[in-house]
Scaffold this motif. Structure first.
Motif, mmCIF file in Angstrom:
data_model
loop_
_atom_site.group_PDB
_atom_site.id
_atom_site.type_symbol
_atom_site.label_atom_id
_atom_site.label_comp_id
_atom_site.label_asym_id
_atom_site.label_seq_id
_atom_site.Cartn_x
_atom_site.Cartn_y
_atom_site.Cartn_z
ATOM 1 N N SER A 70 1.654 0.397 -7.023
ATOM 2 C CA SER A 70 2.397 0.346 -5.920
ATOM 3 C C SER A 70 1.566 1.506 -4.599
ATOM 4 N N GLU A 71 2.326 2.692 -4.869
ATOM 5 C CA GLU A 71 1.979 3.658 -3.918
ATOM 6 C C GLU A 71 0.169 3.824 -3.877
ATOM 7 N N SER B 267 -5.340 0.935 0.661
ATOM 8 C CA SER B 267 -5.563 -0.396 1.183
ATOM 9 C C SER B 267 -6.104 -1.832 0.210
ATOM 10 N N ARG C 292 -1.143 1.463 -2.041
ATOM 11 C CA ARG C 292 -0.631 0.883 -0.515
ATOM 12 C C ARG C 292 -1.673 1.294 0.192
ATOM 13 N N TYR D 125 -1.893 -4.691 -3.678
ATOM 14 C CA TYR D 125 -1.043 -5.109 -5.033
ATOM 15 C C TYR D 125 -0.045 -6.048 -5.728
#
Length: 360
Positions: free
Chosen positions: A222-223, A229, A226, A232
């Motif tokens: 997820s990190e 861009s 993000r 996820y």
């Protein structure tokens, strides 16, 4: 499989928790697949030679290929065995993405095996008729596409990502199934067309699989997703283990397939590996990046399309022979030169594909 064993043993020794890390399991996946390929390869080659399952060389092809007649083929089965065992050992088997890509790979391998069996064992040079081959490829590709669409739980799973653009995302809806089908089947046939020289197809496949493994890892985190861009997609990271197994098995096969080849992969390997790349690209939403990184496969396919179209429409050929690697052979390029230059092109294209992660 071993992840569950490690999880159980961690109750008694916390050190076993290390096997929960995706990075470690991916490294072990590479090593396991590589080890299996290197250990099983010699005996498989001997068995194929004993049963006289050897390459049939086209009489209208480059004369330099005549010396390859009789070289053991169907060696792609070695790759599939190594991928399957390594993935089953180190991947999270509760992950549906792992099962989709593994079953698609093996199913396309079965289609290729039947084609090779008819050509090499039954001595029928036509092999599995094209319409039947394409029919079964379509059935498998469509089944995978429909399953993924029906089981999608978040919008990101069915959106088209445009490389180099940060906010250009196209919701596909039901059109996702058509795209997924075309990518899986198209990629399978593209790799198959490229498999014409010693090591020509397997090394680009390894490089693209390694890059897709990185995309898988980042897409499932997820990190990182993000920050970069990119979409996820929970669970997509587990595909890193499969890609790692493909890399390991491919390198192990290259040990025996490098010029001059001791064994060829045959359709059983080429069709399966192409489908595997297509399936992973679909699952991590990087179909267009696959076109970039697999540019060698695209060029090989386009050369065949142009050759056939030109001959039918104008009665003239564009290339001395298609796919395009044969064109360069007939121009006098030594086989190793063609192979290495195509590898270098793939390195360049894979780097461009990876650059899409930041250039947005």
């Amino acid at each position: 499989m071993l992840m569950y064993l490690a999880d159980y043993l961690s109750q008694y020794n916390s050190g076993f928790n290390v096997f929960q890390y995706l990075t470690l399991r991916s490294i072990l996946g590479v090593l396991t697949a590589l080890g299996i390929a290197l250990l099983v390869g010699p005996s498989m080659i001997r068995r194929l030679s004993f049963k006289q399952i050897g390459q049939v060389v086209r009489e209208d092809g480059p004369k330099s290929h005549l010396s390859k007649s009789g070289t053991p083929t169907m060696g792609g089965a070695l790759i599939l065995v190594a991928i399957a065992i390594s993935t089953l050992l180190w991947a999270d088997l509760s992950n549906r993405y792992v099962w989709v890509v593994l079953l698609v790979t093996l199913a396309f391998g079965v289609v290729g095996f039947i084609d090779d069996y008819i050509k090499l064992v039954r001595q029928d040079p036509k092999g599995l008729l094209s319409r039947y081959k394409y029919f079964w490829q379509s059935v498998i590709g469509a089944a995978a596409a429909i399953f993924l669409y029906v089981t999608a739980t978040i919008p990101a799973e069915t959106e088209l990502i445009i490389p180099f653009f940060k906010d250009v995302i196209i919701p596909l809806g039901a059109w996702y199934m058509l795209l997924a089908y075309l990518v899986i089947v198209g990629s399978s046939n593209a790799v198959n067309l490229t498999d014409g020289l010693d090591g020509l197809a397997i090394m680009p496949t390894v490089m693209v699989a390694g890059a897709l493994g990185l995309f898988s890892y980042l897409t499932g985190h997820s990190e990182f997703a993000r920050y970069l861009s990119i979409p996820y997609i929970p669970g997509a990271g587990e595909l890193t283990v499969f890609c790692a197994a493909l890399v390991g098995s491919g390198l192990g096969f290259l040990w025996f397939n490098t010029y001059p080849a001791q064994v060829f992969m045959g359709d059983v390997g080429a069709l399966a590996l192409g489908a595997a790349l297509g399936a992973v690209a679909v699952l991590v939403r990087q179909e267009l990046v696959l076109v970039i990184m697999g540019g060698v496969f695209v060029i090989e396919t386009l050369s065949v399309v142009l050759q056939v179209a030109s001959y039918k429409l104008r009665g003239r050929r564009v290339f001395l022979m298609a796919p395009i690697h044969h064109h360069y052979e007939l121009k006098g390029w030594p086989e190793p030169r063609i192979i290495v230059r195509f590898w270098i092109i793939t390195v360049f294209l894979v780097l461009i594909g990876l650059a899409t992660l930041k250039i947005r």
